[in-house]
Design a protein around this motif. Structure first.
Motif, PDB file in Angstrom:
ATOM      1  N   GLU A  54       1.879   6.177  -7.411  1.00 25.13           N
ATOM      2  CA  GLU A  54       0.688   6.829  -7.962  1.00 25.13           C
ATOM      3  C   GLU A  54       0.719   8.333  -7.712  1.00 25.13           C
ATOM      4  O   GLU A  54       0.272   9.112  -8.553  1.00 25.13           O
ATOM      5  N   SER A  55       1.291   8.742  -6.567  1.00 20.43           N
ATOM      6  CA  SER A  55       1.408  10.174  -6.270  1.00 20.43           C
ATOM      7  C   SER A  55       2.356  10.873  -7.236  1.00 20.43           C
ATOM      8  O   SER A  55       2.282  12.092  -7.417  1.00 20.43           O
ATOM      9  N   GLU A 101       0.826  -1.210   0.000  1.00 22.14           N
ATOM     10  CA  GLU A 101       0.000   0.000   0.000  1.00 22.14           C
ATOM     11  C   GLU A 101       0.858   1.256   0.000  1.00 22.14           C
ATOM     12  O   GLU A 101       0.544   2.233  -0.699  1.00 22.14           O
ATOM     13  N   LYS A 102       1.963   1.221   0.746  1.00 24.91           N
ATOM     14  CA  LYS A 102       2.827   2.396   0.872  1.00 24.91           C
ATOM     15  C   LYS A 102       3.510   2.736  -0.451  1.00 24.91           C
ATOM     16  O   LYS A 102       3.452   3.878  -0.922  1.00 24.91           O
ATOM     17  N   SER A 106       1.031   3.654  -3.361  1.00 25.73           N
ATOM     18  CA  SER A 106       0.522   5.025  -3.215  1.00 25.73           C
ATOM     19  C   SER A 106       1.587   6.046  -3.609  1.00 25.73           C
ATOM     20  O   SER A 106       1.280   7.076  -4.215  1.00 25.73           O
TER      21      SER A 106
END
Length: 292
Positions: A29-30, A22-23, A26
């Motif tokens: 994607e950022s 998840e880290k 994300s």
């Protein structure tokens, strides 16, 4: 600028720690990156489950996918060496996509460079960066510069031998480079600047690796050496410290050389594009990329 990356996993993880998906997902994607996670990305956490052919298949698929701009190794560990015999380097050579990773990924990166001349990026692994939940600022900045194509420049380390030189920067983990010796995947060292680091080795083994490196037929044409930092490497009663081993090597090799450059198995480290030309000013400990 990269638009899409493929997450691959050439290595075997040496522990059962989590992947922090998840880290890092994300984070990518950022940055506006589309991420494709290849089928074997989470496989091979233990040696007995390691499927070299399947991992190589994923790597080849990522190279052949025209929408993928770069391959990112999820983690380090061991045994990336085993995928090499299953790769089609003729196909890889037609797709100038960098492999991003470090540590055990060095085996794959150096082999691809040796066979194709493709540049690669060392100093970044998603699992490693987010092991503590948050990426360190230096690594974050370095990775962002890679994405935008900004050239690397850093003043770091300590002078061993003064001098200014230019050459193509290659290297990474010294144990992995040593493992390639005598194989078809070892690069020509002519006109190269070598970047070297390691972890969890005993000083006498580091001495043997450096001796083996020096015996390489093309080592006499190396332009310079950048020693990174050595993590958890133990002194030995017969060979002393890592510093004494580097000092012994330096006494035999009189070319521009620095030590303790900010690269290695530490949370804060440089992220560099390899396989392109750099200038090393060893007196001032400046390493500067001069070719995009």
């Amino acid at each position: 600028m990269f638009r899409k990356i493929a997450i691959v996993s050439p290595s075997v993880m040496l522990s059962e720690r989590g992947f922090n998906q998840e880290k890092w997902l994300s984070y990518f994607e950022s940055l506006g990156l589309e991420v494709e996670i290849m089928p074997t990305a989470f496989c091979g956490t233990r040696l007995e489950t390691f499927a070299a052919r399947d991992k190589a298949k994923d790597i080849m698929q990522a190279y052949e996918d025209e929408t993928v701009d770069a391959l990112v190794a999820l983690h380090g560990g061991a045994s990336a060496l085993r995928v090499l015999e299953y790769l089609d380097f003729e196909v890889i050579g037609k797709h100038k996509k960098p492999i991003i990773g470090f540590s055990d990924t060095t085996s794959l990166q150096m082999a691809v460079f040796a066979k194709t001349g493709n540049p690669y990026v060392t100093g970044f692994l998603p699992e490693y960066e987010f092991r503590d939940g948050k990426i360190e600022p230096q690594v974050d900045e370095g990775f962002r510069k890679i994405l935008t194509g900004e050239k690397f420049r850093s003043q770091s380390g300590e002078t061993v031998h003064e001098g200014v030189t230019e050459g193509v920067l290659i290297g990474g983990n010294m144990s992995c480079i040593s493992d390639l010796s005598g194989t078809p995947y070892y690069p020509d060292l002519t006109d190269k600047i070598l970047l070297l680091e390691d972890e969890c080795e005993v000083s006498y083994k580091l001495m043997l690796m450096l001796t083996q490196l020096k015996y390489n037929p093309t080592f006499a044409k190396v332009r310079g050496v950048v020693f990174g930092r050595f993590s958890e490497c133990k002194d030995h009663i017969t060979h002393g410290s890592v510093k004494s081993v580097v000092d012994d090597f330096a006494a035999q090799v009189k070319i521009p050389m620095i030590r303790d450059f900010d690269y290695g198995h530490f949370r804060q480290r440089a992220v560099l594009k390899c396989g392109v030309k750099y200038r090393l000013d060893a007196k001032n400990c400046v390493l500067e990329q001069i070719e995009a």
